[in-house]
Design an enzyme around this catalytic site. Sequence first.
Site, PDB file in Angstrom:
ATOM      1  N   GLU A   1      24.690  14.278  48.430  1.00  0.00           N
ATOM      2  CA  GLU A   1      23.653  13.476  47.777  1.00  0.00           C
ATOM      3  C   GLU A   1      22.637  14.439  47.150  1.00  0.00           C
ATOM      4  O   GLU A   1      21.941  15.157  47.864  1.00  0.00           O
ATOM      5  CB  GLU A   1      23.022  12.544  48.823  1.00  0.00           C
ATOM      6  CG  GLU A   1      21.879  11.729  48.312  1.00  0.00           C
ATOM      7  CD  GLU A   1      22.164  11.036  46.986  1.00  0.00           C
ATOM      8  OE1 GLU A   1      23.138  10.273  46.901  1.00  0.00           O
ATOM      9  OE2 GLU A   1      21.416  11.290  46.016  1.00  0.00           O
TER      10      GLU A   1
ATOM     11  N   CYS B   1      30.511  17.121  42.143  1.00  0.00           N
ATOM     12  CA  CYS B   1      29.802  15.831  42.253  1.00  0.00           C
ATOM     13  C   CYS B   1      28.287  16.027  42.378  1.00  0.00           C
ATOM     14  O   CYS B   1      27.658  16.382  41.396  1.00  0.00           O
ATOM     15  CB  CYS B   1      30.399  15.001  43.370  1.00  0.00           C
ATOM     16  SG  CYS B   1      30.016  13.250  43.180  1.00  0.00           S
TER      17      CYS B   1
ATOM     18  N   ARG C   1      23.599  10.349  36.741  1.00  0.00           N
ATOM     19  CA  ARG C   1      23.902  10.123  38.155  1.00  0.00           C
ATOM     20  C   ARG C   1      24.524   8.741  38.355  1.00  0.00           C
ATOM     21  O   ARG C   1      24.138   7.803  37.670  1.00  0.00           O
ATOM     22  CB  ARG C   1      22.573  10.175  38.923  1.00  0.00           C
ATOM     23  CG  ARG C   1      22.622  10.979  40.155  1.00  0.00           C
ATOM     24  CD  ARG C   1      21.245  11.029  40.785  1.00  0.00           C
ATOM     25  NE  ARG C   1      21.335  10.561  42.142  1.00  0.00           N
ATOM     26  CZ  ARG C   1      20.539   9.674  42.677  1.00  0.00           C
ATOM     27  NH1 ARG C   1      19.580   9.105  41.982  1.00  0.00           N
ATOM     28  NH2 ARG C   1      20.717   9.336  43.929  1.00  0.00           N
TER      29      ARG C   1
ATOM     30  N   ILE D   1      33.551   9.797  43.859  1.00  0.00           N
ATOM     31  CA  ILE D   1      32.774   8.963  44.789  1.00  0.00           C
ATOM     32  C   ILE D   1      31.327   8.890  44.293  1.00  0.00           C
ATOM     33  O   ILE D   1      30.624   9.894  44.300  1.00  0.00           O
ATOM     34  CB  ILE D   1      32.803   9.538  46.225  1.00  0.00           C
ATOM     35  CG1 ILE D   1      34.252   9.688  46.718  1.00  0.00           C
ATOM     36  CG2 ILE D   1      32.005   8.652  47.173  1.00  0.00           C
ATOM     37  CD1 ILE D   1      34.390  10.505  47.983  1.00  0.00           C
TER      38      ILE D   1
ATOM     39  N   HIS E   1      35.837  15.574  43.476  1.00  0.00           N
ATOM     40  CA  HIS E   1      35.812  16.353  44.724  1.00  0.00           C
ATOM     41  C   HIS E   1      37.167  16.967  45.053  1.00  0.00           C
ATOM     42  O   HIS E   1      37.892  16.411  45.877  1.00  0.00           O
ATOM     43  CB  HIS E   1      35.494  15.426  45.904  1.00  0.00           C
ATOM     44  CG  HIS E   1      34.158  14.788  45.894  1.00  0.00           C
ATOM     45  ND1 HIS E   1      33.062  15.351  46.500  1.00  0.00           N
ATOM     46  CD2 HIS E   1      33.743  13.606  45.393  1.00  0.00           C
ATOM     47  CE1 HIS E   1      32.033  14.554  46.363  1.00  0.00           C
ATOM     48  NE2 HIS E   1      32.403  13.484  45.695  1.00  0.00           N
TER      49      HIS E   1
ATOM     50  N   GLU F   1      37.625  19.227  46.998  1.00  0.00           N
ATOM     51  CA  GLU F   1      37.544  19.591  48.426  1.00  0.00           C
ATOM     52  C   GLU F   1      38.008  18.450  49.331  1.00  0.00           C
ATOM     53  O   GLU F   1      38.182  18.650  50.525  1.00  0.00           O
ATOM     54  CB  GLU F   1      36.124  20.058  48.796  1.00  0.00           C
ATOM     55  CG  GLU F   1      35.043  18.978  48.878  1.00  0.00           C
ATOM     56  CD  GLU F   1      34.418  18.599  47.532  1.00  0.00           C
ATOM     57  OE1 GLU F   1      34.997  18.948  46.474  1.00  0.00           O
ATOM     58  OE2 GLU F   1      33.360  17.945  47.544  1.00  0.00           O
TER      59      GLU F   1
HETATM   60  N1  GLN Z   1      25.674   9.953  43.863  1.00  0.00           N
HETATM   61  C1  GLN Z   1      25.508  11.230  44.506  1.00  0.00           C
HETATM   62  C2  GLN Z   1      24.274  11.954  44.017  1.00  0.00           C
HETATM   63  O1  GLN Z   1      23.511  11.490  43.244  1.00  0.00           O
HETATM   64  C3  GLN Z   1      26.714  12.119  44.332  1.00  0.00           C
HETATM   65  C4  GLN Z   1      27.856  11.586  45.130  1.00  0.00           C
HETATM   66  C5  GLN Z   1      28.791  12.608  45.634  1.00  0.00           C
HETATM   67  O2  GLN Z   1      28.538  13.819  45.649  1.00  0.00           O
HETATM   68  N2  GLN Z   1      29.896  12.116  46.117  1.00  0.00           N
HETATM   69  O3  GLN Z   1      24.075  13.051  44.432  1.00  0.00           O
END
Ligand code: GLN
Length: 201
Positions: A48, A79, A108, A137, A178, A180
């Site tokens: 996040e 991400c 975002r 995600i 991702h 990973e």
């Molecule tokens: N929505 C997340 C953010 O703003 C990112 C999501 C993620 O890394 N899976 O950081």
Amino acid sequence: MTRIGVLALQGDVAEHVRMLGECGADAVPVRRPEELLTVDALVIPGGESTTISKLAVEFEVFEPIRKRVAEGMPAYGSCAGMIMLAERVLDGRDDQRAFGGVDMTVRRNAFGRQVDSFETDLRIAGVDGDPLHAVFIRAPWVESVGESVEVLSRVTGGRADGRIVAVRQGNVLATAFHPELTDDLRVHRLFADMVRAAAAG
Ligand code: GLN
């Protein structure tokens, strides 16, 4: 041997450390300014971005990382990590900050609430072989890039058709997905090769 740090404030830290290790890199978690000094490159994990931004300031690594990326330290963000490497963030929280490094604007949570997560196969420039199975995600996408940014991949098909999801500028690599969270090492190998090339000068 070059040493790659994984920013260990929040997110997919262990997964990145494991995959970099499988690529033959010496990978270590980085949380403190002293630890940052011991690495040649840094991975910023998915998680996040608002939390990573806040904790980076609290742990006093925000400025040191921003400076090292600006000075050319190789960095890879997946991400939330992609958001952290953007020069400009849309739909961010007012107080969230990014290290920068790639002349791009990211949005975002761009894929929308209905489509929290999805998986698709992508062609990525610099990644040979079969298309890569990409896991998204609550992912950002790249809304626009400056001239020095190389677009490595775009989504094909669906509502997000044509959206940029992987980029490189100099020694900085970023993906909206991702790797990973899969067993495919190819993106990590690409980054490990970038790190080795940068170290060799
Ligand atoms: N929505 C997340 C953010 O703003 C990112 C999501 C993620 O890394 N899976 O950081």
